[in-house]
Design a protein around this motif. Structure first.
Motif, PDB file in Angstrom:
ATOM      1  N   UNK A   5      -7.264 -25.743  26.993  1.00 36.32           N
ATOM      2  CA  UNK A   5      -6.983 -24.350  27.371  1.00 36.32           C
ATOM      3  C   UNK A   5      -7.224 -23.522  26.116  1.00 36.32           C
ATOM      4  N   UNK A   6      -8.328 -22.800  26.087  1.00 37.62           N
ATOM      5  CA  UNK A   6      -8.778 -22.164  24.853  1.00 37.62           C
ATOM      6  C   UNK A   6      -8.778 -20.641  24.970  1.00 37.62           C
ATOM      7  N   UNK A   7      -8.822 -20.001  23.783  1.00 39.64           N
ATOM      8  CA  UNK A   7      -8.917 -18.541  23.718  1.00 39.64           C
ATOM      9  C   UNK A   7      -7.702 -17.864  24.368  1.00 39.64           C
ATOM     10  N   UNK A   8      -6.501 -18.344  23.974  1.00 32.94           N
ATOM     11  CA  UNK A   8      -5.266 -17.729  24.461  1.00 32.94           C
ATOM     12  C   UNK A   8      -4.358 -17.352  23.298  1.00 32.94           C
ATOM     13  N   UNK A   9      -3.390 -16.501  23.555  1.00 31.77           N
ATOM     14  CA  UNK A   9      -2.336 -16.184  22.568  1.00 31.77           C
ATOM     15  C   UNK A   9      -1.197 -17.157  22.899  1.00 31.77           C
ATOM     16  N   UNK A  10      -1.110 -18.233  22.121  1.00 30.41           N
ATOM     17  CA  UNK A  10      -0.226 -19.336  22.483  1.00 30.41           C
ATOM     18  C   UNK A  10       1.155 -19.151  21.846  1.00 30.41           C
ATOM     19  N   UNK A  11       2.143 -19.024  22.700  1.00 32.58           N
ATOM     20  CA  UNK A  11       3.535 -18.864  22.264  1.00 32.58           C
ATOM     21  C   UNK A  11       4.204 -20.230  22.457  1.00 32.58           C
ATOM     22  N   UNK A  12       4.373 -20.986  21.367  1.00 29.34           N
ATOM     23  CA  UNK A  12       4.759 -22.396  21.534  1.00 29.34           C
ATOM     24  C   UNK A  12       6.234 -22.600  21.859  1.00 29.34           C
ATOM     25  N   UNK A  13       7.116 -21.707  21.369  1.00 30.19           N
ATOM     26  CA  UNK A  13       8.566 -21.904  21.492  1.00 30.19           C
ATOM     27  C   UNK A  13       9.024 -23.192  20.789  1.00 30.19           C
ATOM     28  N   UNK A  14       8.289 -23.598  19.751  1.00 27.02           N
ATOM     29  CA  UNK A  14       8.767 -24.721  18.947  1.00 27.02           C
ATOM     30  C   UNK A  14       9.913 -24.236  18.045  1.00 27.02           C
ATOM     31  N   UNK A  15      10.457 -25.135  17.208  1.00 25.01           N
ATOM     32  CA  UNK A  15      11.627 -24.764  16.398  1.00 25.01           C
ATOM     33  C   UNK A  15      11.333 -23.588  15.472  1.00 25.01           C
ATOM     34  N   UNK A  16      10.083 -23.511  14.978  1.00 22.93           N
ATOM     35  CA  UNK A  16       9.712 -22.441  14.051  1.00 22.93           C
ATOM     36  C   UNK A  16       9.194 -21.206  14.787  1.00 22.93           C
ATOM     37  N   UNK A  17       9.253 -21.206  16.108  1.00 21.72           N
ATOM     38  CA  UNK A  17       8.755 -20.091  16.930  1.00 21.72           C
ATOM     39  C   UNK A  17       7.299 -19.757  16.606  1.00 21.72           C
ATOM     40  N   UNK A  18       6.485 -20.795  16.433  1.00 22.53           N
ATOM     41  CA  UNK A  18       5.076 -20.616  16.071  1.00 22.53           C
ATOM     42  C   UNK A  18       4.294 -19.952  17.206  1.00 22.53           C
ATOM     43  N   UNK A  19       3.447 -18.993  16.830  1.00 23.10           N
ATOM     44  CA  UNK A  19       2.512 -18.400  17.788  1.00 23.10           C
ATOM     45  C   UNK A  19       1.103 -18.500  17.218  1.00 23.10           C
ATOM     46  N   UNK A  20       0.134 -18.718  18.079  1.00 15.32           N
ATOM     47  CA  UNK A  20      -1.275 -18.744  17.679  1.00 15.32           C
ATOM     48  C   UNK A  20      -1.994 -17.653  18.465  1.00 15.32           C
ATOM     49  N   UNK A  21      -2.213 -16.471  17.843  1.00 17.05           N
ATOM     50  CA  UNK A  21      -2.876 -15.378  18.580  1.00 17.05           C
ATOM     51  C   UNK A  21      -4.287 -15.740  19.036  1.00 17.05           C
ATOM     52  N   UNK A  22      -4.937 -16.673  18.340  1.00  9.16           N
ATOM     53  CA  UNK A  22      -6.235 -17.187  18.809  1.00  9.16           C
ATOM     54  C   UNK A  22      -6.064 -18.696  18.944  1.00  9.16           C
ATOM     55  N   UNK A  23      -5.381 -19.099  19.974  1.00  8.48           N
ATOM     56  CA  UNK A  23      -4.925 -20.486  20.048  1.00  8.48           C
ATOM     57  C   UNK A  23      -5.495 -21.279  21.199  1.00  8.48           C
ATOM     58  N   UNK A  24      -5.148 -22.547  21.197  1.00  5.64           N
ATOM     59  CA  UNK A  24      -5.590 -23.481  22.246  1.00  5.64           C
ATOM     60  C   UNK A  24      -4.539 -24.555  22.450  1.00  5.64           C
ATOM     61  N   UNK A  25      -4.603 -25.169  23.628  1.00  2.49           N
ATOM     62  CA  UNK A  25      -3.694 -26.267  23.968  1.00  2.49           C
ATOM     63  C   UNK A  25      -4.551 -27.384  24.564  1.00  2.49           C
ATOM     64  N   UNK A  26      -4.460 -28.571  23.975  1.00  3.34           N
ATOM     65  CA  UNK A  26      -5.228 -29.721  24.475  1.00  3.34           C
ATOM     66  C   UNK A  26      -4.307 -30.637  25.274  1.00  3.34           C
ATOM     67  N   UNK A  27      -4.748 -30.961  26.495  1.00  6.41           N
ATOM     68  CA  UNK A  27      -3.896 -31.691  27.446  1.00  6.41           C
ATOM     69  C   UNK A  27      -4.621 -32.952  27.929  1.00  6.41           C
ATOM     70  N   UNK A  28      -3.876 -34.032  28.021  1.00  6.92           N
ATOM     71  CA  UNK A  28      -4.436 -35.262  28.604  1.00  6.92           C
ATOM     72  C   UNK A  28      -3.400 -35.901  29.512  1.00  6.92           C
ATOM     73  N   UNK A  29      -3.809 -36.201  30.734  1.00  4.90           N
ATOM     74  CA  UNK A  29      -2.930 -36.843  31.717  1.00  4.90           C
ATOM     75  C   UNK A  29      -1.583 -36.159  31.841  1.00  4.90           C
ATOM     76  N   UNK A  30      -1.622 -34.836  31.887  1.00  6.78           N
ATOM     77  CA  UNK A  30      -0.402 -34.077  32.148  1.00  6.78           C
ATOM     78  C   UNK A  30       0.499 -33.855  30.953  1.00  6.78           C
TER      79      UNK A  30
END
Ligand SMILES: [Zn+2]
Length: 446
Positions: A5-30
């Motif tokens: 999932x590419x070219x998104x503003x990724x709001x991770x909600x991890x402990x450090x509240x990391x955001x990637x304004x030009x981000x991606x998420x790689x997924x395998x088998x759910x």
């Protein structure tokens, strides 16, 4: 096959509240394999690249309190406080059967999915005698739509003739409740990460459940390893009721029963004292904050800032559709922000704090470490929010803009790597058909 999932503003909600304004998420088998910003992972033949066009991506939202069956009885008791509202509605809910419950659950869960919710808890406590298959009907609806459900075997055993609020014909026998809960656990509960269906134990409230059932429910939950839930401190009338019957506040009553604990969360918690808030934090007890329902019934505003500052687990809930006629969880994100500011001023809650309650907070409240954040190893539950519409023009900060301008229909909802909503429409069901079937059932409750 992997999905990027590419070219998104990724709001991770991890402990450090990391955001990637030009981000991606790689997924395998759910499951999420990696999350990042900037350069995308090296292209491989087995990767499908999905361009999100700059949309905001958040974890799928997690709803921590609902009564799906109430979609059948909306807009009743319009000017009533909780007890008056309940007395008017109990006789209608006594007509519930599996067919109506299925139609209601499809409606409520479809609304939730379209508002970005990937995991829904339902507090079902109405079990008219002789009507089987109610929890099963909800679970079937969730499976068909593709969302995760935590379904509760709720209960009421304190009828009006014993000093409770519900009519006698709507309360059950304690032994039957315990036996049915064990049956549902054995038949439906999935343990471990990635569970699509889980069972919780949820006696209704201090004014509809005996002390003995509260105790039995807790010991059963702890024996089976299931989470425990109930309504608590929703109104001033409830507090008066508890003081009269038990000689203490609702929270003190629960504490005395061994109910304040890290396997418990309570809905509402509007009327808790500062020392009770601290007690929730010390014991790890969670809170389902339901601002719209509390406003609709004129119950008050929960001290959410205090809960968060004290370190409590806090999530959001739309609550039942007879006291918040919309099952829109993103609307609750904005509502939570507004009521916190109404109570505590403009610093009381940021847009990102509010969004965190609905994602990471909700997952923590349900005791789920496999959802609620976009991190490697967690489930690929993603909500994708379009930012090219009228309402977000001029908002450089797309995440804050999204919350302030809410609610929104989600553009895409992915649950365990599978599309549940695409282009703002349900993938596995037809919205108009759900609405039609629901109206047919709802007419029986008029
Ligand atoms: Zn409720």
């Amino acid at each position: 096959m992997r999905s990027l999932y590419a070219n998104g503003w990724v709001v991770t909600m991890d402990d450090a509240a990391t955001e990637h304004p030009h981000g991606w998420v790689l997924v395998e088998e759910g499951v999420i394999v990696s999350v990042g910003g900037g350069a995308e992972p090296e292209g491989r033949d087995d990767v499908e690249r999905i361009d999100l066009g700059g949309a905001v991506v958040t974890p799928g939202l997690v709803n921590t309190h609902h009564h799906l069956c109430q979609t059948l009885t909306r807009a009743r008791a319009q000017q009533a406080d909780l007890f008056t509202w309940l007395r008017e509605l109990y006789p209608m809910w006594a007509r519930l059967d599996a067919e109506a419950e299925y139609a209601a659950a499809r409606t409520g869960l479809a609304e939730l999915a379209l508002s970005g919710c990937s995991t829904a808890f339902d507090h079902h406590y109405v079990f008219p005698r002789g009507r089987d298959g109610l929890v099963e009907a909800e679970v079937q609806a969730a499976r068909e739509l593709g969302v995760r459900i935590v379904a509760s075997r709720g209960s009421m055993d304190l009828g009006v003739s014993d000093g409770g609020l519900p009519p006698d014909d709507l309360v059950e026998d304690l032994d039957a409740i315990v036996a049915d809960t064990e049956r549902l656990y054995a038949e439906l509960h999935e343990p471990g990460p990635g569970a699509r269906v889980q069972i919780a134990i949820a006696p209704c409230s201090p004014f509809s459940v005996t002390r003995r059932l509260m105790e039995e429910s807790a010991s059963l939950a702890r024996r089976l390893g299931l989470p425990l839930h109930t309504h608590l401190a929703e109104t001033v009338e409830e507090e008066e009721y508890c003081r009269e019957l038990y000689g203490c506040t609702p929270a003190e009553y629960l504490d005395g029963l061994g109910w304040l604990s890290d396997d418990v969360w309570c809905a509402h918690c509007v009327h808790l004292s500062p020392s009770e808030v601290r007690r929730f934090a010390e014991t790890g007890t969670g809170v389902a904050h339901c601002p719209t329902s509390n406003l609709r019934l004129g119950a008050g505003i929960a001290p959410v800032r205090n809960f968060v500052d004290a370190g409590c687990r806090v999530g959001l809930g739309v609550d039942g559709s007879a006291s918040n006629e919309r099952s829109d969880l993103f609307a609750e994100v904005k509502q939570a922000l507004l009521v916190a500011r109404g109570r505590g001023g403009p610093d009381a809650m940021t847009a990102r704090d509010a969004l965190r309650l609905a994602t990471r907070g909700g997952a923590a409240v349900l005791g789920r470490e496999d959802i609620g954040a976009l991190e490697p190893g967690r489930q690929a539950d993603l909500a994708v929010w379009a930012v090219d519409g009228l309402e977000l023009g001029g908002a450089e900060d797309r995440v804050a803009g999204l919350v302030f301008a809410g609610p929104h229909r989600v553009e895409r909802l992915v649950v365990g790597g599978e599309d549940v909503v695409r282009s703002g429409a349900l993938v596995r069901a037809e919205e108009a058909e759900i609405a039609r079937a629901h109206r047919t059932q709802a007419r029986r409750f008029a």
